[in-house]
Write an enzyme that holds these catalytic residues in place. Sequence first.
Site, PDB file in Angstrom:
ATOM      1  N   ASN A 132      14.574 -11.599   2.777  1.00 21.58           N
ATOM      2  CA  ASN A 132      13.927 -10.350   2.367  1.00 21.58           C
ATOM      3  C   ASN A 132      14.725  -9.199   2.966  1.00 21.58           C
ATOM      4  O   ASN A 132      14.648  -8.971   4.178  1.00 21.58           O
ATOM      5  CB  ASN A 132      12.479 -10.352   2.862  1.00 21.58           C
ATOM      6  CG  ASN A 132      11.772  -9.047   2.562  1.00 21.58           C
ATOM      7  OD1 ASN A 132      12.342  -8.139   1.963  1.00 21.58           O
ATOM      8  ND2 ASN A 132      10.524  -8.949   2.989  1.00 21.58           N
ATOM      9  N   CYS A 135      13.780  -4.405   4.330  1.00 18.95           N
ATOM     10  CA  CYS A 135      13.267  -4.009   5.637  1.00 18.95           C
ATOM     11  C   CYS A 135      14.165  -2.946   6.226  1.00 18.95           C
ATOM     12  O   CYS A 135      15.362  -2.940   5.989  1.00 18.95           O
ATOM     13  CB  CYS A 135      13.259  -5.200   6.588  1.00 18.95           C
ATOM     14  SG  CYS A 135      12.135  -6.468   6.059  1.00 18.95           S
ATOM     15  N   ILE A 196      11.972  -9.024  -8.686  1.00 14.73           N
ATOM     16  CA  ILE A 196      12.069  -7.925  -7.753  1.00 14.73           C
ATOM     17  C   ILE A 196      11.043  -8.069  -6.629  1.00 14.73           C
ATOM     18  O   ILE A 196       9.999  -8.691  -6.814  1.00 14.73           O
ATOM     19  CB  ILE A 196      11.838  -6.558  -8.455  1.00 14.73           C
ATOM     20  CG1 ILE A 196      10.466  -6.476  -9.110  1.00 14.73           C
ATOM     21  CG2 ILE A 196      12.929  -6.287  -9.445  1.00 14.73           C
ATOM     22  CD1 ILE A 196      10.112  -5.123  -9.737  1.00 14.73           C
ATOM     23  N   GLY A 222       2.155  -6.561  -9.299  1.00 18.10           N
ATOM     24  CA  GLY A 222       1.170  -6.852 -10.333  1.00 18.10           C
ATOM     25  C   GLY A 222       1.693  -6.537 -11.735  1.00 18.10           C
ATOM     26  O   GLY A 222       2.816  -6.070 -11.896  1.00 18.10           O
TER      27      GLY A 222
HETATM   28  C1  LIG Z   1       0.242  -8.906  -0.234  1.00 19.87           C
HETATM   29  C2  LIG Z   1       1.696  -9.105  -0.501  1.00 19.87           C
HETATM   30  C3  LIG Z   1       2.532  -9.528   0.541  1.00 19.87           C
HETATM   31  C4  LIG Z   1       3.893  -9.724   0.322  1.00 19.87           C
HETATM   32  N1  LIG Z   1       4.691 -10.158   1.345  1.00 19.87           N
HETATM   33  C5  LIG Z   1       6.014 -10.410   1.116  1.00 19.87           C
HETATM   34  C6  LIG Z   1       6.850 -10.936   2.128  1.00 19.87           C
HETATM   35  O1  LIG Z   1       6.400 -11.217   3.241  1.00 19.87           O
HETATM   36  N2  LIG Z   1       8.168 -11.122   1.861  1.00 19.87           N
HETATM   37  C7  LIG Z   1       8.702 -10.838   0.620  1.00 19.87           C
HETATM   38  O2  LIG Z   1       9.898 -11.036   0.407  1.00 19.87           O
HETATM   39  N3  LIG Z   1       7.913 -10.361  -0.385  1.00 19.87           N
HETATM   40  C8  LIG Z   1       6.596 -10.144  -0.160  1.00 19.87           C
HETATM   41  N4  LIG Z   1       5.800  -9.671  -1.187  1.00 19.87           N
HETATM   42  C9  LIG Z   1       6.403  -9.399  -2.506  1.00 19.87           C
HETATM   43  C10 LIG Z   1       6.131 -10.549  -3.491  1.00 19.87           C
HETATM   44  O3  LIG Z   1       6.726 -11.729  -3.036  1.00 19.87           O
HETATM   45  C11 LIG Z   1       6.663 -10.200  -4.891  1.00 19.87           C
HETATM   46  O4  LIG Z   1       8.064  -9.957  -4.814  1.00 19.87           O
HETATM   47  C12 LIG Z   1       5.998  -8.957  -5.466  1.00 19.87           C
HETATM   48  O5  LIG Z   1       4.625  -8.968  -5.159  1.00 19.87           O
HETATM   49  C13 LIG Z   1       6.180  -8.811  -6.980  1.00 19.87           C
HETATM   50  O6  LIG Z   1       5.628  -9.882  -7.680  1.00 19.87           O
HETATM   51  P1  LIG Z   1       4.133  -9.839  -8.345  1.00 19.87           P
HETATM   52  O7  LIG Z   1       4.089  -8.600  -9.173  1.00 19.87           O
HETATM   53  O8  LIG Z   1       4.044 -11.098  -9.104  1.00 19.87           O
HETATM   54  O9  LIG Z   1       3.174  -9.782  -7.203  1.00 19.87           O
HETATM   55  C14 LIG Z   1       4.436  -9.484  -0.969  1.00 19.87           C
HETATM   56  C15 LIG Z   1       3.591  -9.064  -2.001  1.00 19.87           C
HETATM   57  C16 LIG Z   1       2.238  -8.874  -1.796  1.00 19.87           C
HETATM   58  C17 LIG Z   1       1.381  -8.423  -2.938  1.00 19.87           C
END
Ligand SMILES: Cc1cc2nc3c(=O)[nH]c(=O)nc-3n(C[C@H](O)[C@H](O)[C@H](O)COP(=O)(O)O)c2cc1C
Lengths: 308, 308, 272, 272
Positions: A132, A135, A196, A222
């Site tokens: 990731n 950061c 992404i 989302g």
């Molecule tokens: C509550 C939450 C926590 C997340 N924590 C991380 C994380 O720790 N590391 C990471 O690379 N992405 C993290 N993400 C990003 C998701 O892995 C993903 O890339 C992002 O939510 C887009 O996909 P989606 O629209 O299907 O949720 C997090 C997303 C959410 C909603």
Amino acid sequence: MTTLAKPDMTVNLAGIPLRNPVMTASGTFGYGEEFAEYVDLESIGAFVTKGLSLKARAGNPTPRIVETPGGMLNAIGLQNVGIDAFISKKVPFLRSVNTPAIANFFGNTIDEYAEMASRLDEIPEVAALEINISCPNVKHGGIVFGTDPDSAASVVTACRAATKKPLIVKLSPNVTDVVVMAKACETAGADALSLINTLTGMAIDLNRRKPVLANVTGGFSGPAIKPIALRMVWQVAKAVKLPIIGIGGIMNATDALEFMLAGATAIQVGTASFINPGAAQKIAEDMEAWLAANGVADVKSLIGALET
Amino acid sequence: MTTLAKPDMTVNLAGIPLRNPVMTASGTFGYGEEFAEYVDLESIGAFVTKGLSLKARAGNPTPRIVETPGGMLNAIGLQNVGIDAFISKKVPFLRSVNTPAIANFFGNTIDEYAEMASRLDEIPEVAALEINISCPNVKHGGIVFGTDPDSAASVVTACRAATKKPLIVKLSPNVTDVVVMAKACETAGADALSLINTLTGMAIDLNRRKPVLANVTGGFSGPAIKPIALRMVWQVAKAVKLPIIGIGGIMNATDALEFMLAGATAIQVGTASFINPGAAQKIAEDMEAWLAANGVADVKSLIGALET
Amino acid sequence: MQFTSLILSNVEVSPGYWRMRMTAPPECASAHPGQFIMVRVNGAIDPLLRRPFGIFDLGTYTPAQSGGVSQPYLEMLYRVVGKGTAMLSTLHENDLLDLLAPLGKGFELRTADEEKLIVGGGVGLAPLYLLAKELVKNSKVRLFAGGRTRDDILCITEFERLGVECYTATEDGSLGECGLVTEALLRRLDQLQGKAAIYACGPHGMLNAVANIAATRNIPCQVSLEGYMACGVGACLGCVAPGHSHSSETPDFRCVCTEGPVFESGELKWRD
Amino acid sequence: MQFTSLILSNVEVSPGYWRMRMTAPPECASAHPGQFIMVRVNGAIDPLLRRPFGIFDLGTYTPAQSGGVSQPYLEMLYRVVGKGTAMLSTLHENDLLDLLAPLGKGFELRTADEEKLIVGGGVGLAPLYLLAKELVKNSKVRLFAGGRTRDDILCITEFERLGVECYTATEDGSLGECGLVTEALLRRLDQLQGKAAIYACGPHGMLNAVANIAATRNIPCQVSLEGYMACGVGACLGCVAPGHSHSSETPDFRCVCTEGPVFESGELKWRD
Ligand SMILES: Cc1cc2nc3c(=O)[nH]c(=O)nc-3n(C[C@H](O)[C@H](O)[C@H](O)COP(=O)(O)O)c2cc1C
Ligand SMILES: Cc1cc2nc3c(=O)[nH]c(=O)nc-3n(C[C@H](O)[C@H](O)[C@H](O)COP(=O)(O)OP(=O)(O)OC[C@H]3O[C@@H](n4cnc5c(N)ncnc54)[C@H](O)[C@@H]3O)c2cc1C
Ligand SMILES: Cc1cc2nc3c(=O)[nH]c(=O)nc-3n(C[C@H](O)[C@H](O)[C@H](O)COP(=O)(O)OP(=O)(O)OC[C@H]3O[C@@H](n4cnc5c(N)ncnc54)[C@H](O)[C@@H]3O)c2cc1C
Ligand SMILES: Cc1cc2nc3c(=O)[nH]c(=O)nc-3n(C[C@H](O)[C@H](O)[C@H](O)COP(=O)(O)O)c2cc1C
Ligand code: FES
Ligand code: FES
């Protein structure tokens, strides 16, 4: 009508064979265990852990979550148990599941990233690493690694030297040109790209005249973000040779297959697992059903098959 | 209960007095006339024309529009009547309406931008100019002016020299750091900033294996993008002294007031006018009602009043 | 578990407060008081996230068709505050809802030899009825119900029918005492001879006051928290609340949806 | 104009095809055949955009309550193809809908001395019924209705009741001739003695074929187009269709929602 043959759902992700292209996204599926009641973990291709760091992180104050039109913002603040507790408390469960587990991780400095990579390299239960890079770099005024190609490349180079496991770099969408970032990571030695990560967003509580999230801004995910994610996957897939994992607003099998047409070899289900904890399994099943119904024998034939 | 005093809804936008902060967004309100049946044009603060260019532009092939979760993509391709027809056919109508009309425009080169600015400068019915910098620079490999601070500054400098009218620069959200762009435009002589223009997105038709839009990608607007827009307005408002016009997914008075708290002096209603052609007027009325109900005497007191 | 539930009834019990009864699978019949459910308001993307609600009551009914075999149901008591609850209030008998239930950790019923003092603020009463139903089996139970106006004092008759002694207080004095419900609680505690235990659910300010009272008087106290939730199953880490030893230097967050929503008040961090 | 309409009825007339009647203000009673409406399926953001539909019929009804004063209504005939139309099909009598109507430019009725040949494909029949109702007042009218299967041939009885002579063709031969409706049209044109005019609505391929037939035989022809629409009022420029002289070098786009949806076929660009 001909009988529907069982389609080949397997894909190969940078050397890891997956039984199907459906993975779960970091931070949305805990450490796997949390969903065991709702998902047969052996029905999906792979799952990705919550982002890990060297030390445990407590995360941000609350509220950490807010719903927005068609999406949500989160400012969890990368709360996680830390690498030691991960090894002692979470890895034993991973061992019991016959599905590749991918460790998502981050650091505050390049050295921390490299150290995390070498720590994770030693864990046989970890099939691959997902970096990731969204950061802030604490040594360089907090500029986010993932928004600067040189910083991103340095992180990838350092991690590459620290592990022989497949290295997936997770790209941030908060950039002018995601292709530049993708190429920098490819050159630096990534084995695959996932994209992404969340976009940066904000919500305001009019009556309290305050941001809803204690952290003011948060990561936007989302269904709302799907058009942006799909565009970026398509752009990157045309520009690099690496396999791509499509992420962003995937709610159902149609969404997942669209990402594959755009060029993704696999996809990750994120926010959808909050709404329907069984989402990942359901998506895998429905993808297979769609392939069968449409006479597509091999899911791999869809990768990048968009006609433009 | 005290009687509700009529709140002061006026704001001053870079020297233009507006009866209220509600404007309509370029490309979503035609040239004003189209909505005369649905909106009392003298009930809103200002309206912005469809983006104008030196020559008429026919725009892209169809489909040009697709709905996405909580939003839409458009690839109109900047279809417009061109500056000459604007002057002969559209300006007479502007003269009949006692509400400031703002001309949105673009060019393919810096010279074209400057020429447009000087042509528009001569039209008394045009109260201010809004520069759309989200266009590719045909002289420089199609890099979008609005994604590079130097290109953006050059456009603004050239237009500044060509007009004495208030100059609003409309920022693109498809950038790593919108604050860098905002500052570059401020330094180059902008009088106000409007943001955000559309994000770049894509939609795919799984069954046809094709992009839905003939142009493949399109501009993403509507409620889905609001969290990104709000975050960018807040970031820019903290960083520059210029008045800001907040745009992005504003559907109702609550949304509009949130943008003001984030730092906007005025707001623009875009996609909402497609769904409810009377949206802009309704938003202005509801904002006033909210102020009265909450004992806020002056809408200006909300600008940037977010407590973080 | 995740299941599709059929709405059996959905009625407004007080202005803005609704009570919904819906079918539940046998596994839900043994839900503990204080556990909660996550409701998917509709299948579209707006609202996107599930909404959490306490379990107000559990029971069985005999459907007309199924040959007289009784089936479990669950009830929730909810207040219309925003989009999701407004949509819920438009649903009818025979509409379907997608539920996750039962979730979280409920109330500890404790031993019989204590007087049980239940404190509820507004819709915070929701999970306390099922609790009271269990507690009255063994203990003396008193309810302290508070709200802004009389419309916010819910289902008192139901509690009384269980044999619970009820005290009510409203901020505007339109029902019961005028003032905060904690005042009535304090008076009762002053009179109290034997052992007691407190159970509370309601606005955070009320819980804070109750927790402080319990701490000062050294009375065991459980509180049920609310928290903005995305998943309800411990995955998003959105719902956390600061634990007892929490500070910005040594953070200590508890997961409301899996470690709670019911906590011993001493486990959590409160303002003095 | 924009108004809130009360649904008077919503019934499935053929598998997947629905007919909805709703109240309309007096200004709508004079809508022209071929004009259309934009329907806001619900007040939430999903679906976000309005959906365009032709006006199937106009009329008046006498509500029970209003003391016997008759009120205008309008009807639409729609096919369930996606999210919006699926939601429409779940609406009931007394539900409300937000409409923009009447929009666009309708059919030109032309002079009485021609035989009017109406060609409709599937749900393309929708705006042609109101047209036929007007045309039969002065002219001989024939309908050529095509569809994939018998389920896609709609409301023929209604047309016959107007005195329209109807020819039907289905691709699978399940009703009428087996084949394309343009074949029946061609046969009629071969027999035709006097003057004629064509009116068509349906899938683009069918319109293209009809336009080519009309051009070859030099018969006046009006077609009603569909186009992806966001606004319906000429503001978004999303709905355009290539005009007669269109090419990528000399583009010529027509706005379907304001210049159309009905065009003289000669105004538009067609494939040979
Ligand atoms: C509550 C939450 C926590 C997340 N924590 C991380 C994380 O720790 N590391 C990471 O690379 N992405 C993290 N993400 C990003 C998701 O892995 C993903 O890339 C992002 O939510 C887009 O996909 P989606 O629209 O299907 O949720 C997090 C997303 C959410 C909603
Ligand atoms: C464990 C638990 C049990 C609950 N039990 C009940 C109950 O039995 N009866 C009842 O009426 N309410 C209960 N609530 C509160 C209830 O969840 C909210 O009132 C409801 O989610 C509001 O949804 P909305 O769409 O109407 O409001 P909106 O304001 O539109 O909701 C927007 C978002 O904020 C969240 N949210 C808003 N208010 C709250 C809140 N107070 N707590 C948590 N999240 C909130 C929503 O879930 C949603 O994600 C409970 C909350 C929790 C956490
Ligand atoms: C002027 C006009 C008149 C029409 N009259 C009728 C009618 O009388 N009866 C009828 O059944 N249909 C009619 N249509 C088509 C009808 O608008 C679409 O079938 C409907 O919008 C589909 O919506 P959906 O949400 O069910 O489908 P979805 O596929 O979910 O819609 C997604 C988006 O695509 C658009 N869209 C999908 N199909 C069409 C289409 N064929 N034409 C234009 N936009 C489309 C929708 O409006 C929406 O914006 C007409 C279209 C136009 C432009
Ligand atoms: C159909 C359409 C056409 C647009 N045309 C223009 C344009 O010509 N010039 C411009 O600066 N912005 C244009 N925009 C962008 C809008 O003005 C606005 O910045 C954007 O839609 C975000 O606001 P919204 O979410 O309220 O729609 C257009 C947007 C849409 C949807
Ligand atoms: S709601 Fe997701 S962890 Fe508690
Ligand atoms: S639908 Fe917007 S211009 Fe026609």
